[in-house]
Design a protein around this motif. Structure first.
Motif, PDB file in Angstrom:
ATOM      1  N   PRO A  85       0.826  -1.222   0.000  1.00  0.00           N
ATOM      2  CA  PRO A  85       0.000   0.000   0.000  1.00  0.00           C
ATOM      3  C   PRO A  85       0.855   1.265   0.000  1.00  0.00           C
ATOM      4  O   PRO A  85       2.005   1.244   0.452  1.00  0.00           O
ATOM      5  CB  PRO A  85      -0.780  -0.112   1.325  1.00  0.00           C
ATOM      6  N   SER A  86       0.271   2.365  -0.479  1.00  0.00           N
ATOM      7  CA  SER A  86       1.063   3.594  -0.626  1.00  0.00           C
ATOM      8  C   SER A  86       1.432   4.205   0.727  1.00  0.00           C
ATOM      9  O   SER A  86       2.328   5.042   0.797  1.00  0.00           O
ATOM     10  CB  SER A  86       0.291   4.604  -1.473  1.00  0.00           C
ATOM     11  N   TRP A  87       0.773   3.789   1.811  1.00  0.00           N
ATOM     12  CA  TRP A  87       1.157   4.327   3.126  1.00  0.00           C
ATOM     13  C   TRP A  87       2.400   3.660   3.698  1.00  0.00           C
ATOM     14  O   TRP A  87       2.930   4.093   4.718  1.00  0.00           O
ATOM     15  CB  TRP A  87      -0.001   4.276   4.137  1.00  0.00           C
ATOM     16  N   HIS A 153       2.752   6.093   6.794  1.00  0.00           N
ATOM     17  CA  HIS A 153       1.794   7.106   7.231  1.00  0.00           C
ATOM     18  C   HIS A 153       0.963   6.402   8.304  1.00  0.00           C
ATOM     19  O   HIS A 153       0.097   5.566   8.004  1.00  0.00           O
ATOM     20  CB  HIS A 153       0.956   7.589   6.048  1.00  0.00           C
ATOM     21  N   GLY A 154       1.300   6.726   9.577  1.00  0.00           N
ATOM     22  CA  GLY A 154       0.826   5.901  10.689  1.00  0.00           C
ATOM     23  C   GLY A 154      -0.682   5.849  10.842  1.00  0.00           C
ATOM     24  O   GLY A 154      -1.248   4.799  11.178  1.00  0.00           O
ATOM     25  N   GLY A 155      -1.352   6.993  10.602  1.00  0.00           N
ATOM     26  CA  GLY A 155      -2.806   7.008  10.749  1.00  0.00           C
ATOM     27  C   GLY A 155      -3.457   6.107   9.705  1.00  0.00           C
ATOM     28  O   GLY A 155      -4.348   5.301  10.008  1.00  0.00           O
ATOM     29  N   LEU A 156      -2.967   6.224   8.453  1.00  0.00           N
ATOM     30  CA  LEU A 156      -3.546   5.403   7.381  1.00  0.00           C
ATOM     31  C   LEU A 156      -3.262   3.919   7.614  1.00  0.00           C
ATOM     32  O   LEU A 156      -4.103   3.054   7.345  1.00  0.00           O
ATOM     33  CB  LEU A 156      -2.967   5.828   6.025  1.00  0.00           C
ATOM     34  N   LEU A 161      -5.322  -1.459   8.860  1.00  0.00           N
ATOM     35  CA  LEU A 161      -5.252  -2.710   9.629  1.00  0.00           C
ATOM     36  C   LEU A 161      -6.541  -2.929  10.427  1.00  0.00           C
ATOM     37  O   LEU A 161      -7.043  -4.056  10.525  1.00  0.00           O
ATOM     38  CB  LEU A 161      -4.022  -2.707  10.543  1.00  0.00           C
ATOM     39  N   ALA A 162      -7.095  -1.839  10.967  1.00  0.00           N
ATOM     40  CA  ALA A 162      -8.363  -1.974  11.698  1.00  0.00           C
ATOM     41  C   ALA A 162      -9.477  -2.398  10.749  1.00  0.00           C
ATOM     42  O   ALA A 162     -10.328  -3.230  11.086  1.00  0.00           O
ATOM     43  CB  ALA A 162      -8.715  -0.651  12.388  1.00  0.00           C
TER      44      ALA A 162
END
Ligand SMILES: Cc1cc2nc3c(=O)[nH]c(=O)nc-3n(C[C@H](O)[C@H](O)[C@H](O)COP(=O)(O)OP(=O)(O)OC[C@H]3O[C@@H](n4cnc5c(N)ncnc54)[C@H](O)[C@@H]3O)c2cc1C
Length: 375
Positions: A85-87, A153-156, A161-162
């Motif tokens: 993924p791009s994050w 990008h930690g939030g993404l 994952l959630a």
């Protein structure tokens, strides 16, 4: 087994994802019912404001270095399983210094890491220009490149994952805070929410990050995290983001007075250790603004002609164990804690190891990181 995960930052989300996915190598529990409770939304806590550099960049403690290189491998596998993924950005890291004492330290770090088999090398200005054309360093600087490092990008990442955990059958309860752990006869039986509901569980996992001490205190447990309200504590920090600028950085840059990397929405993330050192709980808004201006000035020195402005500066708090190492393990019957700094680097790997322990096989790799090691 009914498993309740409290907190959906990168740690709780990686755990929920790992625990909710179907049996894999005999470790996951196909009969598990996983519930995640999150006060805000996945990734909205520290993980969403983190500088988020994944690395094993310190050779000093070779066992912890090995643990972190294993964690980098787990990230690679996890990202591959999600279609890269791009994050997830394994875009490399460059560090440089022009100070003579710091040059010796940087050269020793590169040498120590290379001896441990880690990708670390000194590079010249020509290679720097190939890797990061917009960055300028002074003549004579010593430049190091760590090609296998990167950032997320930690939030993404936490959101993804959630979401995958939910798709695998986990129940997500967002917008609700666990106000206390329920304890019955010395066993934790779940948690009470701020709407008065009880969520019952056979195993409750505290992944509440910097808020873990308050939650665990409701069961009489003291978690050894640095108190961010103490003057001089290293926990509070400031992270600035800039307005979008296209393509000025590819990976992470660690300059003597600035850490910088690309941000989620096309700008830059900026942080500086010396500025963080002056942050405390009571820092007034004008000083936060001045710190943002200072970070931007440093970024314009690093990247001449940078046209971006500051988009925002956020004060945040590191979940910092007093000795710096993760706090992972059972604390009471029915209760397991996973709290760590470097959570961006470590979360997927911790999730693998914790899943193994939850299903009955002790993970030797976690032995040094038990929460009761201080007692
Ligand atoms: C400025 C900064 C730079 C950093 N740089 C790096 C780095 O370069 N590399 C690295 O690996 N790490 C870095 N870290 C550390 C890393 O970001 C953290 O270790 C990691 O994000 C912690 O993740 P977490 O899931 O434990 O916590 P969080 O992301 O804070 O998640 C905890 C979640 O629990 C929720 N919650 C808390 N209490 C409750 C409750 N009672 N009920 C319900 N929900 C609750 C919160 O809302 C939150 O969403 C940095 C941290 C900061 C602040």
């Amino acid at each position: 087994m009914r498993i309740l995960v409290i907190g959906a930052g990168i740690v709780g989300a990686a755990l929920a994802d790992r625990l909710a996915r179907p049996a894999d190598g005999g470790r996951a529990g196909p009969g598990d019912a996983v519930t995640v409770v999150e006060e805000l939304r996945p990734g909205a806590g520290t993980s969403g404001t983190s500088y988020a550099w994944f690395n094993a960049n310190d050779p000093a403690d070779s066992a912890y270095h090995r643990f972190r290189t294993d964690a980098l491998r787990t990230w690679r596998d996890l990202a591959a399983g999600l279609g890269d993924p791009s994050w997830y950005r394994p875009a490399g890291n460059i560090a440089w210094t022009a100070d003579e004492d710091e040059k010796a330290e940087l050269a020793a770090r590169v040498d120590g890491l290379a001896r441990l088999g880690y990708a670390a090398r000194l590079i010249g200005g020509d290679r720097l220009r190939e890797l990061e054309p917009a960055v300028r360093v002074p003549d004579g600087a010593l430049i190091a490149h760590f090609p296998d490092e990167g950032f997320v990008h930690g939030g993404l990442a936490a959101q993804a994952l959630a979401q995958r955990a939910a798709e695998s059958g986990a129940r997500l309860v967002t917008g609700r805070r666990a106000v206390g752990l329920n304890v019955d006869g010395g066993r934790v039986t779940g948690a009470r929410l701020d709407d008065g509901r009880d969520l019952d569980a056979d195993l409750t996992i505290c992944a509440a990050g910097r808020h873990a001490p308050a939650l665990l205190a409701t069961a009489g447990i003291v978690l050894p995290l640095v108190d961010p309200s103490k003057p001089g504590s290293a926990a509070p920090c400031l992270v600035a983001t800039t307005t979008p600028v296209s393509g000025v950085l590819n990976g992470l840059i660690h300059a003597p007075e600035l850490s910088a990397r690309p941000a989620e929405h096309g700008g830059l993330v900026l942080e500086a250790y010396d500025i963080d050192a002056g942050i405390d709980d009571a820092i007034p808004a004008d000083r936060v603004e001045a710190a943002g201006a200072d970070l931007l000035a440093r970024a314009r020195t690093l990247i001449p002609g940078l046209s971006a402005d500051i988009a925002g500066v956020r004060r945040c708090v590191r979940p910092l164990p007093v000795d710096g190492y993760p706090l992972v393990g059972p604390q009471l019957p029915g209760l397991y804690t996973v709290v760590t700094h470097s959570g961006i680097t470590l979360a997927p790997h911790l999730a693998e190891l914790v899943a193994q322990e939850v299903h009955g096989s002790p993970a030797e790799a976690l032995t040094p990181y038990r929460p009761d090691r201080h007692t």
